[in-house]
Design an enzyme around this catalytic site. Structure first.
Site, short mmCIF file in Angstrom:
data_model
loop_
_atom_site.label_atom_id
_atom_site.label_comp_id
_atom_site.label_asym_id
_atom_site.label_seq_id
_atom_site.Cartn_x
_atom_site.Cartn_y
_atom_site.Cartn_z
N ILE A 1 32.41 24.81 27.97
CA ILE A 1 32.19 25.58 28.91
C ILE A 1 30.66 26.32 28.64
O ILE A 1 31.00 27.29 27.76
CB ILE A 1 33.04 26.38 29.33
CG1 ILE A 1 34.49 25.53 29.74
CG2 ILE A 1 32.88 27.06 30.55
CD1 ILE A 1 35.56 26.26 30.02
N ASP A 2 29.67 26.04 29.34
CA ASP A 2 28.42 27.08 29.12
C ASP A 2 28.43 28.04 30.17
O ASP A 2 28.61 27.81 31.30
CB ASP A 2 27.27 25.86 29.33
CG ASP A 2 27.23 24.92 28.29
OD1 ASP A 2 27.58 25.11 27.06
OD2 ASP A 2 26.70 23.98 28.68
N VAL A 3 28.26 29.54 29.55
CA VAL A 3 28.25 30.39 30.54
C VAL A 3 27.06 31.20 30.21
O VAL A 3 26.51 31.40 29.25
CB VAL A 3 29.62 31.26 30.18
CG1 VAL A 3 30.70 30.36 30.53
CG2 VAL A 3 29.53 31.97 29.00
N TYR B 1 27.65 27.62 33.86
CA TYR B 1 26.42 26.84 34.19
C TYR B 1 26.63 25.23 33.72
O TYR B 1 27.30 25.18 32.75
CB TYR B 1 25.18 27.34 33.43
CG TYR B 1 24.64 28.73 34.40
CD1 TYR B 1 23.26 28.44 34.95
CD2 TYR B 1 25.31 29.73 34.64
CE1 TYR B 1 22.89 29.64 35.66
CE2 TYR B 1 24.81 30.91 35.26
CZ TYR B 1 23.60 30.75 35.86
OH TYR B 1 23.23 31.69 36.64
N ASN C 1 30.59 28.40 25.37
CA ASN C 1 29.12 28.40 24.59
C ASN C 1 28.21 29.42 25.64
O ASN C 1 28.13 29.36 26.45
CB ASN C 1 28.42 27.18 24.97
CG ASN C 1 27.20 26.94 24.10
OD1 ASN C 1 26.79 27.68 23.35
ND2 ASN C 1 26.32 25.86 24.24
#
Length: 259
Positions: free
Chosen positions: A129-131, A142, A172
């Site tokens: 999970i990219d944030v 994102y 992440n």
């Protein structure tokens, strides 16, 4: 007994190993296979390799590259990039990869987690999970290498993929990527409170002290880093590195409370 894991994260772009800053300006730092060979000698806990081109270009995973990496790798290997179907995941798993990471595909279709878990087992499904931080507070998920905001809450997404059978979540923090100024401990804490799955934190580690702080606060956790393990010194000379077994044991013993 379960222990914290210290995990180098390698990014592949145009078949080369690169490092980014805030998901931008990829800098070439070497050959992926050569990096794997060096990490083999350093007794790395686990290795993550993400192909940052595959999803953005909407192409299949590079199976030959994955096969070569898996054949060389002597530690558990997690691969991510371009995986959109359970069939692709199963094929990658058959090449010798222990964990399959999905990111954008899991955001677009959370049920994909269940379909992959049915093929390769829950323990082998990792959701990345990219944030980024939102201007008025909080965090947003994102996708597409940080180019597209989704409006989704990362903690709710993590709960959802846990429900659908993910075996691990990697959080992440894009804003800290390549900055080497430490992890976002608030983000890590909120994610740890949201799920019971194994959690790995990525984005911002600049020293072993940063990893020690993460372990001290959260115990059994994955501490992942990119720049820390491919650069050395204030001028960021390219040098594949990892703490020696003695350094790693001392780091964990001084920060991790064994039961």
């Amino acid at each position: 007994m379960l222990r914290p894991r210290i995990i180098p994260c390698l990014l592949v772009h145009d078949k080369g190993l690169v490092k980014t800053v805030k998901f931008k300006d990829p800098k070439y730092v070497g050959d992926p296979i050569n990096a794997v060979r060096i990490f083999n000698e350093k007794h790395v806990d686990e290795l993550s390799v993400f192909d940052i081109d595959a999803s953005v270009l909407n192409r299949e995973p590079d199976y030959k590259m994955i096969e070569n990496l898996a054949a060389e790798c002597r530690m558990p290997l997690c691969y991510g990039g371009g995986v959109k179907t359970a069939e692709q995941a199963q094929h990658i798993f058959s090449l010798g990869v222990e964990k399959i990471a999905i990111s954008s595909a899991a955001v677009n279709d959370p049920m994909l987690v269940s379909r992959i878990a049915e093929r390769v087992g829950n323990q082998s499904v990792v959701v990345v999970i990219d944030v980024k931080k939102k201007l008025l507070g909080g965090y947003e998920v994102y996708i597409n290498n940080g180019k597209k905001g989704t409006g989704k809450n990362p903690f709710e997404l993590a709960k959802q993929v846990q429900k659908y059978g993910a075996g691990e979540v990697v959080i992440n923090f894009i804003d800290n990527d390549g900055m080497m100024k430490g992890y976002d401990m608030n983000l890590a804490e909120k994610m740890r409170e949201s799920i019971t799955l194994p959690l790995t934190v990525l984005g911002g580690a600049g020293s072993l002290d940063d990893i020690g702080q993460l372990i001290s606060q959260f115990g059994i956790i994955g501490a992942s880093a990119g720049s820390l393990f491919v650069f050395k010194g204030v001028y960021k000379a390219v040098l594949i590195n990892y703490p020696s077994p003695e350094e790693k044991d001392a780091l964990i013993k001084s920060n991790f409370k064994f039961n």
